[in-house]
Design a protein around this motif. Structure first.
Motif, PDB file in Angstrom:
ATOM      1  N   GLY A 206       0.805  -1.204   0.000  1.00  0.00           N
ATOM      2  CA  GLY A 206       0.000   0.000   0.000  1.00  0.00           C
ATOM      3  C   GLY A 206       0.842   1.260   0.000  1.00  0.00           C
ATOM      4  O   GLY A 206       0.470   2.271   0.598  1.00  0.00           O
ATOM      5  N   ILE A 207       1.992   1.213  -0.673  1.00  0.00           N
ATOM      6  CA  ILE A 207       2.916   2.339  -0.690  1.00  0.00           C
ATOM      7  C   ILE A 207       3.309   2.672  -2.126  1.00  0.00           C
ATOM      8  O   ILE A 207       3.211   1.824  -3.013  1.00  0.00           O
ATOM      9  N   GLY A 245       5.666  -7.348  -2.035  1.00  0.00           N
ATOM     10  CA  GLY A 245       4.586  -6.377  -2.017  1.00  0.00           C
ATOM     11  C   GLY A 245       4.385  -5.620  -3.310  1.00  0.00           C
ATOM     12  O   GLY A 245       3.485  -4.774  -3.382  1.00  0.00           O
ATOM     13  N   TRP A 246       5.180  -5.923  -4.347  1.00  0.00           N
ATOM     14  CA  TRP A 246       5.101  -5.196  -5.617  1.00  0.00           C
ATOM     15  C   TRP A 246       4.579  -6.102  -6.722  1.00  0.00           C
ATOM     16  O   TRP A 246       5.049  -7.223  -6.888  1.00  0.00           O
ATOM     17  N   TRP A 247       3.647  -5.579  -7.508  1.00  0.00           N
ATOM     18  CA  TRP A 247       3.011  -6.382  -8.554  1.00  0.00           C
ATOM     19  C   TRP A 247       4.009  -6.933  -9.575  1.00  0.00           C
ATOM     20  O   TRP A 247       3.812  -8.036 -10.094  1.00  0.00           O
ATOM     21  N   GLY A 282      -8.376  -2.755   1.879  1.00  0.00           N
ATOM     22  CA  GLY A 282      -8.081  -1.653   2.777  1.00  0.00           C
ATOM     23  C   GLY A 282      -7.200  -0.637   2.076  1.00  0.00           C
ATOM     24  O   GLY A 282      -6.507  -0.951   1.110  1.00  0.00           O
ATOM     25  N   ALA A 283      -7.223   0.592   2.536  1.00  0.00           N
ATOM     26  CA  ALA A 283      -6.404   1.653   1.950  1.00  0.00           C
ATOM     27  C   ALA A 283      -5.557   2.294   3.031  1.00  0.00           C
ATOM     28  O   ALA A 283      -5.857   2.201   4.224  1.00  0.00           O
ATOM     29  N   VAL A 284      -4.513   2.956   2.610  1.00  0.00           N
ATOM     30  CA  VAL A 284      -3.650   3.672   3.551  1.00  0.00           C
ATOM     31  C   VAL A 284      -3.991   5.159   3.501  1.00  0.00           C
ATOM     32  O   VAL A 284      -4.612   5.639   2.557  1.00  0.00           O
ATOM     33  N   PHE A 298       0.565  -3.900  -3.762  1.00  0.00           N
ATOM     34  CA  PHE A 298      -0.630  -4.521  -3.205  1.00  0.00           C
ATOM     35  C   PHE A 298      -1.190  -3.648  -2.077  1.00  0.00           C
ATOM     36  O   PHE A 298      -0.438  -2.953  -1.402  1.00  0.00           O
ATOM     37  N   PRO A 299      -2.496  -3.703  -1.839  1.00  0.00           N
ATOM     38  CA  PRO A 299      -3.060  -2.964  -0.706  1.00  0.00           C
ATOM     39  C   PRO A 299      -2.650  -3.615   0.617  1.00  0.00           C
ATOM     40  O   PRO A 299      -2.220  -4.770   0.631  1.00  0.00           O
ATOM     41  N   PRO A 300      -2.806  -2.911   1.727  1.00  0.00           N
ATOM     42  CA  PRO A 300      -2.376  -3.459   3.016  1.00  0.00           C
ATOM     43  C   PRO A 300      -3.255  -4.591   3.538  1.00  0.00           C
ATOM     44  O   PRO A 300      -2.823  -5.359   4.389  1.00  0.00           O
TER      45      PRO A 300
END
Length: 486
Positions: A206-207, A245-247, A282-284, A298-300
């Motif tokens: 989520g970053i 965490g990265w697509w 979820g979102a940050v 990816f989202p958290p």
């Protein structure tokens, strides 16, 4: 037991190899069994393995193969000399490469099988190349990064007739077999709903992609690490773990833990290809007032709902819920207030018409609910246990490779690992279903129309039928120098 010959060309190369040399380039005084041809057994009856990705999990994989007592690690390959150091020390006779393409090109005659434990985006290409050389393959979970890759490897397993195993060791555990026996005996009736959950991710998600590049760590070949992925400059702390965490590289919590947590449902209920999927995430907060969503990460957290068609083991379709980022389903009323739900952070819950059962990661610690029933209910053992349980997953594959294709059963062949991986990647597709063509009216961020609808999956055409924009992620374009062709 005999192992099937591959092609006339392969047989010719085997005869040439035996005529010209008696030892491998790695220094082993063992002739690979496959080069002896049909009907012959190597004097040592040992499997020679080439490890591609031999740091971290790859290190523990090849150690486990070696501990089987029937395998030798003949070659090591890793793009990161630092990560490979322990394996190089443990197997000093094994010749070392950085590029798996060079390894396969130069040494194909000198080993029998390949273990692949790279970041997710580089699973499929070396695996298929090895299979096309007639090598048995063991691949870490998830099987692939993309849906198309999963389908290709599933088909390749049948075409090339090699022994395959995905690294979801819980498939060999006693727990999932106990769950199967309870279900087959009708203890909880017909299962219609399954909940799976995990406390992952434990890496950043989520970053935004970092704006500043970082120096490539000494010993890491960054170009080879990128492999099939598009070129980007190295960023801080991406390796060895945060790539998940990265697509472009990882498959998020679904890829990391889904094969361990969803697999029991596939095995118990006979699930295969998905019908449809929908997602909420979820979102940050990027500051005190604005929520942020970043398309490269990816989202958290997420909650995915997958629907599967009726199988021979169910009376109707099955709905499977996936939850990550610490989200958990409501505790079943049959579970005591202070009793552990799954293993605390992870678990699988089966809801049937007559009762419920649950397990923890890898299908371990199976329990009927209320948990007092676990010791009370006795059913006939119907499924043979794997020697060593989950840890026997490695030796099982070694034994099957030595026996030859079709002669010994494995717990997680690509025929089952492929559809499982594909379902998880379909869930990721729903998470990722943003449309870069239609930015928000304020010019910032992205629309995510796929999260507001149910994605309908045509498994035969391998496409989403009601949101074409998302189909671009089913098959990605590899960087020059890499391919995936049957």
């Amino acid at each position: 037991m005999e192992e099937k010959a591959l092609t006339a060309d392969h047989n010719a190369s085997r005869r040439s190899f035996i005529r010209n040399t008696a030892i491998t380039a790695a220094g082993f005084f063992i002739v690979p069994r496959h080069v002896l041809g049909k009907g012959f057994i190597a004097p040592s009856d040992r499997l020679l393995i080439a490890g591609i990705g031999v740091g971290g999990k790859g290190e523990s994989d090849i150690m486990s193969f070696s501990k089987s007592g029937k395998a030798d690690i003949a070659f090591l390959c890793d793009v990161d000399d630092r990560r490979a150091a322990n394996s190089v020390k443990a197997f000093p006779k094994a010749k070392y490469y950085q590029d798996w393409r060079e390894l396969l090109d130069k040494e194909a005659k000198n080993f029998d099988a390949v273990s692949v434990s790279t970041p997710d985006h580089n699973h499929a290409a070396p695996t298929l190349a090895a299979m096309q050389l007639g090598k048995h393959v063991y691949v870490q979970k998830p099987l692939t990064h993309d849906i198309y890759e999963a389908r290709i490897l599933t088909e390749a397993a049948k075409r090339y007739k090699v022994v395959t195993q995905m690294g979801n060791q819980g498939a060999s555990g006693d727990g999932v077999r106990q769950l199967m026996e309870w279900y087959d005996a009708g203890v909880i009736g017909n299962v219609h709903t399954v909940y799976c959950w995990t406390n992952r991710p434990v890496w950043p998600q989520g970053i935004p992609w970092p704006s500043a590049k970082a120096p490539v760590p000494q010993g890491l070949n960054w170009d080879l690490w990128l492999g099939t992925a598009p070129y980007k400059d190295y960023v801080e702390k991406l390796v060895p773990f945060n790539w998940r965490g990265w697509w472009d590289y990882g498959t998020g919590a679904l890829g990391d833990m889904g094969c361990h947590i969803v697999e029991p449902a596939f095995r118990v209920l006979g699930l295969q290809y998905i019908n449809d999927v929908q997602a909420s995430v979820g979102a940050v907060y990027v500051d005190e007032f604005k929520r942020g969503e970043f398309p490269e990460s990816f989202p958290p957290s997420s909650h995915i709902t997958m629907n599967f068609p009726k199988t021979p083991k169910t009376k109707d379709r099955v709905t499977l819920h996936w939850m990550d980022g610490g989200i958990q389903p409501e505790r079943p009323e049959e579970l005591g207030a202070n009793e552990l739900f799954g293993d605390g952070g992870n678990g699988t819950l089966f809801i049937g018409t007559k009762g419920k059962m649950m397990c923890s990661t890898y299908g371990a610690n199976p329990q009927l609910l209320p948990t007092s029933k676990t010791a009370q209910v006795k059913v006939k053992q119907r499924y043979e246990r794997v020697p060593g349980g989950a840890e026997g997953h490695y030796a099982q594959w070694v034994e099957a490779c030595l026996a030859g294709y079709g002669n010994k059963q494995v717990s997680a062949p690509f025929e089952t690992g492929g559809p499982l991986t594909e379902a998880l990647l379909m869930a990721n597709l729903a998470i990722r279903a943003y449309d870069v063509k239609r930015p928000k009216t304020d010019g910032k961020g992205f629309n995510y129309p796929g999260r507001n609808i149910k994605l309908l999956w045509d498994k035969d055409a391998m496409k989403v039928t009601n949101l074409d924009d998302v189909n671009q992620y089913i098959k990605r374009e590899y960087r020059q120098g890499y391919s995936l062709t049957l």
